[in-house]
Write an enzyme that holds these catalytic residues in place. Structure first.
Site, PDB file in Angstrom:
ATOM      1  N   ARG A 148      -8.712   0.330  10.277  1.00  0.00           N
ATOM      2  CA  ARG A 148      -8.146  -0.954  10.670  1.00  0.00           C
ATOM      3  C   ARG A 148      -9.237  -1.901  11.177  1.00  0.00           C
ATOM      4  O   ARG A 148      -8.974  -3.070  11.421  1.00  0.00           O
ATOM      5  CB  ARG A 148      -7.147  -0.779  11.827  1.00  0.00           C
ATOM      6  CG  ARG A 148      -5.781  -0.244  11.476  1.00  0.00           C
ATOM      7  CD  ARG A 148      -4.985  -1.285  10.733  1.00  0.00           C
ATOM      8  NE  ARG A 148      -3.580  -1.415  11.076  1.00  0.00           N
ATOM      9  CZ  ARG A 148      -2.606  -0.630  10.673  1.00  0.00           C
ATOM     10  NH1 ARG A 148      -2.849   0.410   9.933  1.00  0.00           N
ATOM     11  NH2 ARG A 148      -1.353  -0.890  10.990  1.00  0.00           N
TER      12      ARG A 148
ATOM     13  N   ARG B  78       0.802  -8.801  13.976  1.00  0.00           N
ATOM     14  CA  ARG B  78       0.051  -7.789  13.216  1.00  0.00           C
ATOM     15  C   ARG B  78      -0.830  -8.454  12.158  1.00  0.00           C
ATOM     16  O   ARG B  78      -1.933  -8.018  11.891  1.00  0.00           O
ATOM     17  CB  ARG B  78       1.015  -6.794  12.565  1.00  0.00           C
ATOM     18  CG  ARG B  78       1.683  -5.872  13.587  1.00  0.00           C
ATOM     19  CD  ARG B  78       2.898  -5.189  13.010  1.00  0.00           C
ATOM     20  NE  ARG B  78       2.585  -4.207  11.996  1.00  0.00           N
ATOM     21  CZ  ARG B  78       3.430  -3.809  11.044  1.00  0.00           C
ATOM     22  NH1 ARG B  78       4.644  -4.314  10.983  1.00  0.00           N
ATOM     23  NH2 ARG B  78       3.073  -2.910  10.175  1.00  0.00           N
TER      24      ARG B  78
ATOM     25  N   LYS C   3       0.824  -1.219   0.000  1.00  0.00           N
ATOM     26  CA  LYS C   3       0.000   0.000   0.000  1.00  0.00           C
ATOM     27  C   LYS C   3       0.855   1.266   0.000  1.00  0.00           C
ATOM     28  O   LYS C   3       0.624   2.194  -0.769  1.00  0.00           O
ATOM     29  CB  LYS C   3      -0.920   0.054   1.242  1.00  0.00           C
ATOM     30  CG  LYS C   3      -1.834  -1.142   1.394  1.00  0.00           C
ATOM     31  CD  LYS C   3      -2.820  -0.969   2.549  1.00  0.00           C
ATOM     32  CE  LYS C   3      -2.233  -0.702   3.912  1.00  0.00           C
ATOM     33  NZ  LYS C   3      -1.477  -1.791   4.522  1.00  0.00           N
TER      34      LYS C   3
HETATM   35  P1  AMP Z   1       1.382   0.883   9.821  1.00  0.00           P
HETATM   36  O1  AMP Z   1       2.500   1.808   9.498  1.00  0.00           O
HETATM   37  O2  AMP Z   1       0.100   1.234   9.087  1.00  0.00           O
HETATM   38  O3  AMP Z   1       1.736  -0.569   9.647  1.00  0.00           O
HETATM   39  O4  AMP Z   1       1.037   1.091  11.375  1.00  0.00           O
HETATM   40  C1  AMP Z   1       1.999   0.839  12.381  1.00  0.00           C
HETATM   41  C2  AMP Z   1       1.314   0.742  13.741  1.00  0.00           C
HETATM   42  O5  AMP Z   1       0.639   1.979  14.040  1.00  0.00           O
HETATM   43  C3  AMP Z   1       0.242  -0.332  13.852  1.00  0.00           C
HETATM   44  O6  AMP Z   1       0.780  -1.614  14.130  1.00  0.00           O
HETATM   45  C4  AMP Z   1      -0.580   0.219  15.020  1.00  0.00           C
HETATM   46  O7  AMP Z   1       0.089   0.011  16.255  1.00  0.00           O
HETATM   47  C5  AMP Z   1      -0.571   1.721  14.758  1.00  0.00           C
HETATM   48  N1  AMP Z   1      -1.698   2.129  13.888  1.00  0.00           N
HETATM   49  C6  AMP Z   1      -1.610   2.648  12.611  1.00  0.00           C
HETATM   50  N2  AMP Z   1      -2.827   2.926  12.117  1.00  0.00           N
HETATM   51  C7  AMP Z   1      -3.717   2.569  13.084  1.00  0.00           C
HETATM   52  C8  AMP Z   1      -5.137   2.580  13.165  1.00  0.00           C
HETATM   53  N3  AMP Z   1      -5.895   2.995  12.133  1.00  0.00           N
HETATM   54  N4  AMP Z   1      -5.717   2.151  14.320  1.00  0.00           N
HETATM   55  C9  AMP Z   1      -4.977   1.738  15.351  1.00  0.00           C
HETATM   56  N5  AMP Z   1      -3.632   1.664  15.340  1.00  0.00           N
HETATM   57  C10 AMP Z   1      -2.993   2.073  14.220  1.00  0.00           C
END
Ligand code: AMP
Length: 212
Positions: free
Chosen positions: A88, A169, A15
């Site tokens: 999410r 995750r 993404k």
């Molecule tokens: P990402 O960079 O999108 O993989 O996000 C890294 C981390 O940020 C995730 O594992 C969550 O801990 C937190 N995070 C990001 N977006 C969200 C969301 N929409 N809701 C809750 N936690 C989030």
């Protein structure tokens, strides 16, 4: 009129890579809640301190906290956005519609990919914080090991990109994705692409979907 895209897909489904290309070539703005949270942590803000441990362990941050951060960082009337990492879960999908998108229609694009490919991709992922470039040690290595081709900065292996955390995750992702796909399908705005293909092939699929 601004067009809005909601990217759905496992961590490592590509993404972020596709979003940065759409930003460069099509004038979209990329809004990644993961990036916004990491920026708060880097600043050492109160919010950053609160969420630091949660990100490290690969758990989800409270819905309300992420939603406020998102709202503070986008102005939907004037720009076309790619929402990446938000929603999410189903509650976040509903909140995005009710509190951010309002009457603006969005296309939800699902990056379909298997867990095994994702795990291999993520543990080999390296990112450049300033330039936003994303590398893969196997498929898209930097020209000089450990250094960003664009900015010359040192590449980072995110704490939550280690295998054990990646698997956690993925479990969270798989538990939450089905109701979101049903939600967008019922609204007639769900589009799927095969995210296991090469970056170029995925981009071509994406262009087609955007132009539909
Ligand atoms: P990402 O960079 O999108 O993989 O996000 C890294 C981390 O940020 C995730 O594992 C969550 O801990 C937190 N995070 C990001 N977006 C969200 C969301 N929409 N809701 C809750 N936690 C989030």
């Amino acid at each position: 009129m601004a067009s809005q895209l909601v990217f759905l897909g496992a961590p490592g489904s590509g993404k972020g890579t596709q979003a940065s290309r759409l930003v460069k070539e099509k004038g979209y703005k990329h809004i990644s809640t993961g990036d916004l949270l990491r920026a708060e942590i880097a600043k050492g803000s109160a919010l950053g301190k609160k969420v630091e441990g949660i990100l490290k362990e690969g758990r989800l941050v409270d819905d309300g906290v992420v939603l406020e951060l998102l709202k503070a960082n986008c102005s939907i009337e004037s720009h076309s956005y790619i929402f990446d990492g938000f929603p999410r879960n189903l509650d976040q999908a509903k909140a995005l519609d009710a509190q951010v998108l309002g009457s603006h229609q969005a296309k939800a694009i699902y990056f379909e990919i298997s867990t095994d490919i994702v795990v291999e991709r993520i543990i080999n992922r390296r990112v450049a914080k300033k330039s936003g470039e994303i590398y893969n040690l196997l498929t898209r290595p930097p020209k000089t090991p450990g250094i960003c081709d664009i900015s010359g900065e040192a590449l980072i292996h995110r704490d939550d990109d280690k295998e054990e955390t990646v698997r956690k995750r993925m479990d969270i992702f798989l538990a939450e994705i089905k109701p979101m796909l049903d939600y967008y399908k019922n609204k007639n705005c769900l589009f799927k692409l095969d995210a296991s293909e090469s970056s170029q092939a995925v981009f071509e699929q994406l262009e087609e979907l955007i132009n539909l």
